[in-house]
Design a protein around this motif. Structure first.
Motif, PDB file in Angstrom:
ATOM      1  N   CYS A 127      36.388   8.348  14.665  1.00  0.00           N
ATOM      2  CA  CYS A 127      36.888   9.565  14.010  1.00  0.00           C
ATOM      3  C   CYS A 127      37.888  10.212  14.964  1.00  0.00           C
ATOM      4  CB  CYS A 127      35.742  10.524  13.701  1.00  0.00           C
ATOM      5  SG  CYS A 127      34.519   9.840  12.566  1.00  0.00           S
ATOM      6  N   PRO A 128      39.125  10.437  14.546  1.00  0.00           N
ATOM      7  CA  PRO A 128      40.161  10.842  15.491  1.00  0.00           C
ATOM      8  C   PRO A 128      39.964  12.208  16.106  1.00  0.00           C
ATOM      9  CG  PRO A 128      40.979  10.928  13.235  1.00  0.00           C
ATOM     10  CD  PRO A 128      39.640  10.264  13.183  1.00  0.00           C
ATOM     11  N   GLY A 129      39.212  13.090  15.456  1.00  0.00           N
ATOM     12  CA  GLY A 129      39.080  14.451  15.979  1.00  0.00           C
ATOM     13  C   GLY A 129      40.291  15.280  15.606  1.00  0.00           C
ATOM     14  N   THR A 140      48.463  18.382  24.268  1.00  0.00           N
ATOM     15  CA  THR A 140      47.850  18.020  25.555  1.00  0.00           C
ATOM     16  C   THR A 140      46.334  17.968  25.472  1.00  0.00           C
ATOM     17  OG1 THR A 140      47.814  20.337  26.259  1.00  0.00           O
ATOM     18  CG2 THR A 140      49.751  19.040  26.875  1.00  0.00           C
ATOM     19  N   ARG A 141      45.763  18.373  24.326  1.00  0.00           N
ATOM     20  CA  ARG A 141      44.309  18.356  24.202  1.00  0.00           C
ATOM     21  C   ARG A 141      43.776  16.933  24.110  1.00  0.00           C
ATOM     22  NH1 ARG A 141      43.550  21.978  18.982  1.00  0.00           N
ATOM     23  NH2 ARG A 141      45.268  20.602  18.391  1.00  0.00           N
ATOM     24  N   ALA A 142      42.580  16.749  24.620  1.00  0.00           N
ATOM     25  CA  ALA A 142      41.929  15.441  24.535  1.00  0.00           C
ATOM     26  C   ALA A 142      41.022  15.417  23.314  1.00  0.00           C
ATOM     27  CB  ALA A 142      41.119  15.179  25.796  1.00  0.00           C
ATOM     28  N   THR A 143      41.276  14.484  22.405  1.00  0.00           N
ATOM     29  CA  THR A 143      40.443  14.308  21.221  1.00  0.00           C
ATOM     30  C   THR A 143      39.606  13.043  21.377  1.00  0.00           C
ATOM     31  OG1 THR A 143      42.089  12.995  20.043  1.00  0.00           O
ATOM     32  CG2 THR A 143      42.261  15.398  19.832  1.00  0.00           C
ATOM     33  N   ASN A 144      38.777  12.761  20.370  1.00  0.00           N
ATOM     34  CA  ASN A 144      37.986  11.514  20.391  1.00  0.00           C
ATOM     35  C   ASN A 144      38.874  10.303  20.635  1.00  0.00           C
ATOM     36  OD1 ASN A 144      35.591  12.799  19.923  1.00  0.00           O
ATOM     37  ND2 ASN A 144      35.425  12.219  17.780  1.00  0.00           N
TER      38      ASN A 144
END
Length: 797
Positions: A269-271, A285-289
């Motif tokens: 799930c990509p987030g 710049t956020r880190a997702t799944n």
């Protein structure tokens, strides 16, 4: 998200509403085969819908963008200079994903990332990135600083001879360079490392002794002869009301492993991501799944290996990248934006077909045409095992079983999971039909049909195909693929399994680690899908990568059905709410908890515990309308439900701000804000409200950050009381809270209480996760450490 983006759902809904009523009626009653045929006709006549889908894909780009790589590199360098190495690591990984193969910047990116890894103490992974930098042609003039980094890693790992060899190579390179002044800093570092090497050679570090008693207990496991991945303590049965289900063939004890299954297919799930607006170049710049976990095996990523063709797919190793490419990603790679737009269910459906292979897909779709009536109603041709004298003979007729009566985690078993074609809403079925047809048309237009049909040779796998102009009419083979995908999309509503992971909140570098469960991927588990639902289940499911393990959470006597909770749990919501949520599965729950509430008039305590209380006298507010009244007749105060709900939302925002303060190191301010939130919440929330417990948990986290262990323990114990009321004394939620309390008591040197808490946490968590889990291992290490303290200290505490 599971379904397509809202804009595509809206367009298909408007198209559905504009259809002729007769055509809508035909679509609603159509078989999967006919639905695909009608969907092809509609999309061929509605070219603007396909054009709109292409525009939507621009909001989720997955191509490699050198401009994005440059921007992420600047951000990464900035974070590195600030000493924020974890942030720099994530950003350098984004650079690697956007650099095109063959670019000279690829090697520099891996070298930069290796520097962040060295500072974070990940020496083995640092060496891997240095090797990647060298293999991608790292500039010879910059090689000395990378060799210094390599030697330092080898020293830290105790590989002294390797370190000495690298230092020798480095000395030779520097000596050959006439411009010695450019290497003054490196010469100084080289001298320091040589001194460190000599010290280590003179005084080698003693080997660490293995602690006795740390090794977890081994689990007793005997494989089932009839159900792959299942314990011999289970049996497969069937009746007209429940369909296929699993029963205990012997008495089962809590914590006993019942099922171990690898997902047949899973999709990350990509987030959340940042959509692009108006064609602007904006990068997140956020880190997702998608940044944090391997897209194949779901392991947590430290230094990702990027896909060579797109910026989206990332892997934990070159092995995972190669296997994914061979099995499915060579087809998916150029379609990344479309798959993100059409949602995870559509992506799972495509990957399922790719993993199964066209020959098996075609065979089973063909069988479904001749046996369509039986497949939609498998009860018509299945008998209860109790009526069959031979168990093997009895299971042969159960859908999904092979000719030997064995139920395996196979595509055949997956294919026979019920799609509930007739029960799905007509508009939902229409959305799924147009989505899979649009995807298959793009497969054909992009020249990927040969890959889907397994007609491509290995030599043709090296590059994603470019778009080619083809006929608007889908080939018969791709219509078969579309039919199978539509079946799988409909199956997923009832049979999708969420793979969850406990994700760390905050930096994760404190003495107490706070975690929350996060949905990581959506998967098909054919054997796990045999478990029916109960709002009060007798099993617990845990995940390790793409593998699921089912354990008994309570005693299960022989002959009793083995049950799993699909989400709605009696501890968390009232029966009316549970029944509403369960309607997506097309059955009415008749479990013990539901029957007690529906038939005996026993009222759930959930709404009371999570209720508003009177701002004047603190009694419970009650009422079903917009105006709530105080349950205390002497008070008779009233309040607007909307007003109280707004206060609740404001309180949640204030709590979020307090946690943001904690993340930037302003713990004292965070405490003040949380205490104020606690006071405000106490004025209108029940003392047992889950949010009141969460605030106690947050306060414990802040005090633990400050090293104030007694205060942290005091607040966490209050949180645990509320968690126990809501989830029960042996719930997994209680296990996690007790684990945190054990950490706090351990760090606070409260030995006696820590030991008793460790024992309690161990008892709960071993039932849900088994004796080999990471949390159990950490608890045992804490217990061993405390047990080795001198007797006089143990007596004082």
């Amino acid at each position: 998200m599971a379904l397509p983006v809202a804009e595509w759902q809206g367009r298909t809904a408007r198209l559905w509403a504009a259809l002729d009523p007769g055509l809508r009626e035909r679509l609603a009653a159509a078989s999967l085969h006919d639905a695909v045929r009608l969907g092809c006709d509609l999309l061929r006549a509605q070219e603007e819908e396909e054009a709109a889908l292409v525009r939507l894909c621009h909001q989720a780009p997955t191509d490699k963008e050198p401009e994005a790589a440059s921007w992420y590199r600047e951000q990464g360098n900035r974070e590195f200079k600030r000493g924020q190495y974890q942030a720099a690591l994530r950003l350098y990984s984004k650079v690697a994903s956007h650099e095109r193969p063959g670019s000279p910047e690829v090697s520099v990116c891996f070298a930069n990332r290796s520097a962040a890894l060295l500072h974070l103490g990940h020496f083995e992974v640092c060496l891997e990135d240095i090797a990647r930098a060298e293999s991608h042609g790292y500039p010879d003039r910059l090689l000395p600083k990378v060799l210094l980094r390599k030697a330092e890693c080898l020293l830290c790992l105790g590989r002294l001879q390797d370190a000495q060899d690298v230092l020798g190579v480095l000395e030779s390179k520097i000596a050959l360079d006439r411009a010695m002044t450019t290497h003054l800093t490196r010469l100084k570092k080289l001298s320091q490392l040589k001194v460190k090497l000599r010290e280590k050679e003179r005084c080698p570090e003693p080997a660490q002794e293995a602690r006795g008693g740390i090794q977890g207990k081994s689990e007793i496991w005997e494989e089932n002869n009839s159900i792959s991945g299942a314990s011999s303590s289970l049996g497969l049965s069937f009746d007209a009301e429940r369909g296929r289900y699993l029963v205990a063939s012997q008495d089962i004890v809590p914590g006993q492993s019942l099922l171990k299954e690898e997902a047949f297919v899973s999709v990350l799930c990509p987030g959340e991501s940042l959509p692009l607006q108006g064609g602007e170049a904006a990068w997140d710049t956020r880190a997702t799944n998608a940044d944090l976990y391997c897209h194949r095996c779901l392991r947590q990523l430290l230094a990702s290996v990027p896909c060579q063709g797109c910026s989206y797919a990332k892997y934990c190793s070159q092995h995972c990248a190669d296997v994914a490419w061979q099995q499915y990603h060579r087809t998916e790679c150029s379609l990344g934006a479309l798959l993100l737009t059409l949602g995870v269910f559509c992506h799972v459906a495509l990957r399922t077909v790719l993993l199964a292979g066209f020959a098996e897909v075609s065979r089973l779709v063909g069988c479904s045409h001749s046996e369509d009536k039986d497949l939609q109603n498998p009860e018509a041709r299945c008998k209860p095992l109790s009526e069959a004298p031979d168990a093997g003979a009895g299971t042969r007729d159960i859908p999904g079983c092979d000719s030997n009566g064995r139920y395996q985690s196979s595509y055949q078993a997956l294919f026979h999971l019920l799609p509930h074609t007739e029960q799905h809403g007509a508009e939902h079925k229409f959305l799924c039909t147009l989505s899979v047809v649009a995807l298959c048309k793009q497969l054909q237009a992009a020249g990927l049909e040969a890959a889907v049909l397994n007609k491509e040779s290995a030599q043709q796998w090296s590059k994603p195909k470019t778009c080619e102009k083809t006929s608007d009419e889908l080939s018969p083979e791709l219509k078969t693929v579309a039919e199978a995908m539509l079946r799988h999309m409909l199956q997923l509503q009832c049979n999708a399994q969420a793979i969850t992971v406990m994700q760390e909140l905050g930096p994760g570098d404190g003495a107490v680690v706070n975690k929350k469960p996060v949905r990581l991927a959506t998967a098909f588990f054919p054997v796990l899908s045999l478990l029916n639902h109960s709002c009060c289940p007798n099993t617990s499911v845990s995940f390790s990568g793409t593998a699921a393990t089912v354990r008994a959470s309570q005693p299960i006597p022989r002959g009793q059905e083995v049950l799993h909770c699909y989400g709605p749990h009696w501890c968390r919501m009232r029966v009316a709410e549970r029944q509403q949520l369960l309607s997506q599965y097309f059955f009415e729950c008749r479990c013990r908890a539901c029957l007690e509430e529906l038939e005996s008039g026993v009222k759930s305590l959930v709404p009371i515990r999570n209720s508003f209380c009177c701002p004047k006298c603190q009694a419970q507010m009650q009422g079903e309308e917009d105006t709530l009244c105080c349950s205390n007749e002497a008070c008779a105060a009233s309040a607007s439900r909307e007003n109280l709900s707004c206060r609740l939302q404001d309180l949640q925002q204030q709590i979020k701000k307090a946690l943001d303060l904690l993340r930037v190191g302003k713990a004292d301010q965070a405490i003040k804000m949380l205490l104020k939130c606690q006071m405000d919440g106490g004025n209108f929330l029940s003392p047992e409200h889950l949010l009141m417990g969460e605030m106690e948990d947050h306060l414990a986290q802040v005090y633990a950050t400050l090293g104030k262990w007694q205060e942290a323990a005091r607040h966490l114990k209050k949180s645990i009381e509320i968690v126990e009321m809501h989830h029960g004394p042996s719930s997994v939620e209680m296990g996690h809270e007790l684990f945190k309390l054990a950490q706090i008591l351990f760090n606070g040197f409260a030995v006696s209480e820590a030991l008793s808490t460790i024992q309690r946490a161990e008892g709960i968590l071993s039932v849900h996760f088994g004796p080999q889990s990471a949390q159990i291992q950490e608890l045992q290490e804490m217990k061993a450490c405390l047990s080795e303290l001198p007797r006089n200290i143990l007596q004082r505490t």
